[in-house]
Scaffold this active site. Structure first.
Site, PDB file in Angstrom:
ATOM      1  N   TYR A   1     -14.651  63.182  45.174  1.00 27.13           N
ATOM      2  CA  TYR A   1     -15.468  62.032  44.791  1.00 27.13           C
ATOM      3  C   TYR A   1     -16.359  62.378  43.612  1.00 27.13           C
ATOM      4  O   TYR A   1     -16.723  63.529  43.385  1.00 27.13           O
ATOM      5  CB  TYR A   1     -16.286  61.500  45.979  1.00 27.13           C
TER       6      TYR A   1
ATOM      7  N   HIS B   1     -11.523  84.569  48.731  1.00 26.81           N
ATOM      8  CA  HIS B   1     -11.353  83.128  48.602  1.00 26.81           C
ATOM      9  C   HIS B   1     -12.063  82.567  47.375  1.00 26.81           C
ATOM     10  O   HIS B   1     -11.462  81.888  46.534  1.00 26.81           O
ATOM     11  CB  HIS B   1     -11.883  82.416  49.844  1.00 26.81           C
TER      12      HIS B   1
ATOM     13  N   ASP C   1     -15.396  89.818  52.633  1.00 27.46           N
ATOM     14  CA  ASP C   1     -14.574  88.996  53.515  1.00 27.46           C
ATOM     15  C   ASP C   1     -14.260  87.630  52.902  1.00 27.46           C
ATOM     16  O   ASP C   1     -13.176  87.097  53.126  1.00 27.46           O
ATOM     17  CB  ASP C   1     -15.286  88.811  54.862  1.00 27.46           C
TER      18      ASP C   1
ATOM     19  N   ARG D   1     -13.945  68.457  48.056  1.00 30.14           N
ATOM     20  CA  ARG D   1     -14.157  68.975  49.403  1.00 30.14           C
ATOM     21  C   ARG D   1     -12.841  69.542  49.932  1.00 30.14           C
ATOM     22  O   ARG D   1     -11.878  68.816  50.180  1.00 30.14           O
ATOM     23  CB  ARG D   1     -14.668  67.882  50.337  1.00 30.14           C
TER      24      ARG D   1
ATOM     25  N   LYS E   1     -19.874  61.268  41.667  1.00 28.60           N
ATOM     26  CA  LYS E   1     -21.134  60.544  41.750  1.00 28.60           C
ATOM     27  C   LYS E   1     -21.459  59.940  40.384  1.00 28.60           C
ATOM     28  O   LYS E   1     -21.511  60.643  39.375  1.00 28.60           O
ATOM     29  CB  LYS E   1     -22.265  61.477  42.173  1.00 28.60           C
TER      30      LYS E   1
ATOM     31  N   GLU F   1     -19.756  78.476  57.450  1.00 26.92           N
ATOM     32  CA  GLU F   1     -19.245  78.336  58.807  1.00 26.92           C
ATOM     33  C   GLU F   1     -20.415  78.091  59.744  1.00 26.92           C
ATOM     34  O   GLU F   1     -21.504  78.644  59.542  1.00 26.92           O
ATOM     35  CB  GLU F   1     -18.482  79.600  59.239  1.00 26.92           C
TER      36      GLU F   1
ATOM     37  N   ARG G   1     -18.107  73.870  56.122  1.00 30.77           N
ATOM     38  CA  ARG G   1     -17.607  73.170  54.939  1.00 30.77           C
ATOM     39  C   ARG G   1     -17.140  74.171  53.900  1.00 30.77           C
ATOM     40  O   ARG G   1     -17.569  75.324  53.870  1.00 30.77           O
ATOM     41  CB  ARG G   1     -18.680  72.268  54.319  1.00 30.77           C
TER      42      ARG G   1
END
Length: 431
Positions: free
Chosen positions: A345, A206, A201, A337, A347, A182, A304
């Site tokens: 994607y 997550h 947290d 992402r 590479k 963040e 991200r």
């Protein structure tokens, strides 16, 4: 909220335990979207806000009476309680809601927000407390990251594409990075955050859930119990985390941006980590020796969330003299992402057009905003619709204490620098 109707004429009500009118109104917009996607008719809808203590039954009796007035003309009424409240009042609020305001003609379901305990003991206490008032199929432990579009697509990407499944193992994958960052700090929320830190947290909730979904074996079916059984197997196979596997940090003032300790809601001298990077290992035939690097932090350079799968070097690479001195730069990498600007994607190494032989790394790129028209559903929209439909695939169940056990190790390692997590036992019995 009251009186959204499904096609059978039944009424679905959503009593909210939230911290203010504004939050309730924002949340209700999401819920209307959920009801619309779920095929419910939204005529005659209204929003009501009630204020009252969490731990007093009288307020919930009044709430039930208000709901009954709205539901009176319907043959059946369902009630969903969303507990976006401090963890220390989960049990009292749940008990009062269920004992005083459960539906008399339809189902009653309760959504519990993270954290699901500070360690295995408090998680077990929470599970047993909820079980006093509710059956397990009425409890929805929500982690909104599991409702993200790219997370739900994770199993589709792997199990419906033949090209990926053979590569999804230690033979081809060098490491997996699950990253959450963040670009802002606590910003007045330090009182809550300082009690838990970045490990509790974000990582324990997550990132650990994403890891389990990523690494699990193919389930027997898409049934909720089959998926969650495979996730539990991953968590049970994890190597115990030690101090050598963990890096922690705390952000400081930079330019005009205040540091963590500059937040007035943060206790003076706090050592609570706002950044952590943890190497975790899964001791099974598929992932033995592959590090899963979980990284999370606040006040970093950009916002991200992504999964980065880095593949091994090409053995006996014919083009190694064309790819520079750093062999890692030429490795294939799959990037998922999660946010912002959802994308997948890969590479790959490619010849640069021309008469000579020069190699470059390029992307096979799927940008969701370009490929798919329309706005992606919010994670909460998806998960609330699942609650309405009784679908628990993306929710955490009571017999998943292993992620809390892993948290137990991580917390001891991060905050007790004088010992090893392995010196402290963890009770992993089901709730």
């Amino acid at each position: 909220c009251s009186s959204p109707k499904n096609h059978a004429g039944h009424c679905c009500t959503l009593p909210l335990c939230l911290n203010g009118v504004l939050v309730a109104c924002i949340f209700m917009q999401l819920f209307w979207n959920v009801l619309h996607q779920g095929g419910l008719v939204l005529s005659c809808c209204s929003i009501h806000y009630m204020q009252g203590p969490y731990d007093k039954p009288d307020g919930f009796k009044y709430l039930s009476n208000r709901l009954s007035e709205q539901e009176a003309v319907k043959p059946r009424a369902n009630r969903m309680f969303f507990l976006s409240i401090p963890p220390n009042v989960f049990l009292s609020a749940t008990g009062n809601a269920v004992d005083q305001a459960r539906s008399k003609s339809g189902w009653t379901r309760v959504i519990v927000e993270k954290p699901f305990g500070r360690d295995s003991a408090s998680s077990k206490e929470l599970g047993m407390g909820l079980a006093k008032h509710l059956d397990e199929d009425q409890i929805y432990r929500i982690d909104h990251y599991l409702g993200k579009e790219l997370i739900e697509n994770l199993t589709v990407l792997r199990f419906s594409n033949r090209v990926f499944e053979p590569l999804w193992s230690r033979q081809y994958i060098r490491n997996v990075q699950i990253i959450f960052s963040e670009n802002f700090g606590t910003e007045g929320r330090g009182g809550y955050f300082d009690q838990y830190g970045i490990i509790r947290d974000v990582i324990q909730n997550h990132l650990l859930q994403i890891l389990a979904l990523f690494a699990m074996e193919q389930p027997v079916s898409l049934d909720a119990e089959d998926i969650r059984n495979e996730k539990v197997k991953v968590l049970r196979s994890m190597k115990m985390v030690t101090l050598d596997d963990v890096v922690t940090g705390q952000y400081r003032a930079r330019g005009k941006l205040p540091g963590y300790l500059d937040d007035e809601t943060v206790p003076k001298g706090s050592v609570t980590p706002t950044f952590s990077a943890i190497a975790m290992f899964i001791n099974n035939h598929r992932w033995d020796g592959v590090p899963f690097l979980l990284k999370a932090g606040k006040a970093l350079n950009k916002r991200r969330a992504e999964i980065r799968v880095q593949f091994r070097h090409v053995p006996g690479n014919l083009y190694r003299d064309k790819q520079g001195a750093d062999p890692d730069a030429a490795c294939n990498e799959l990037v998922i992402r999660i946010q912002p600007k959802e994308a997948i994607y890969l590479k790959i190494n490619n010849k640069v057009p021309g008469l000579g032989l020069r190699l470059d790394q390029t992307r096979l790129d799927l940008q969701y905003q370009e490929e798919y028209q329309g706005e992606l559903p919010d994670a909460y929209e998806r998960l609330l619709l699942d609650v309405v439909n009784g679908d628990k695939r993306l929710f955490i169940r009571c017999v998943q204490p292993w992620h809390v056990c892993v948290l137990h190790w991580l917390h001891l390692v991060a905050l007790n620098c004088h010992g090893k997590a392995a010196q402290v036992p963890c009770d992993t019995a089901p709730c």
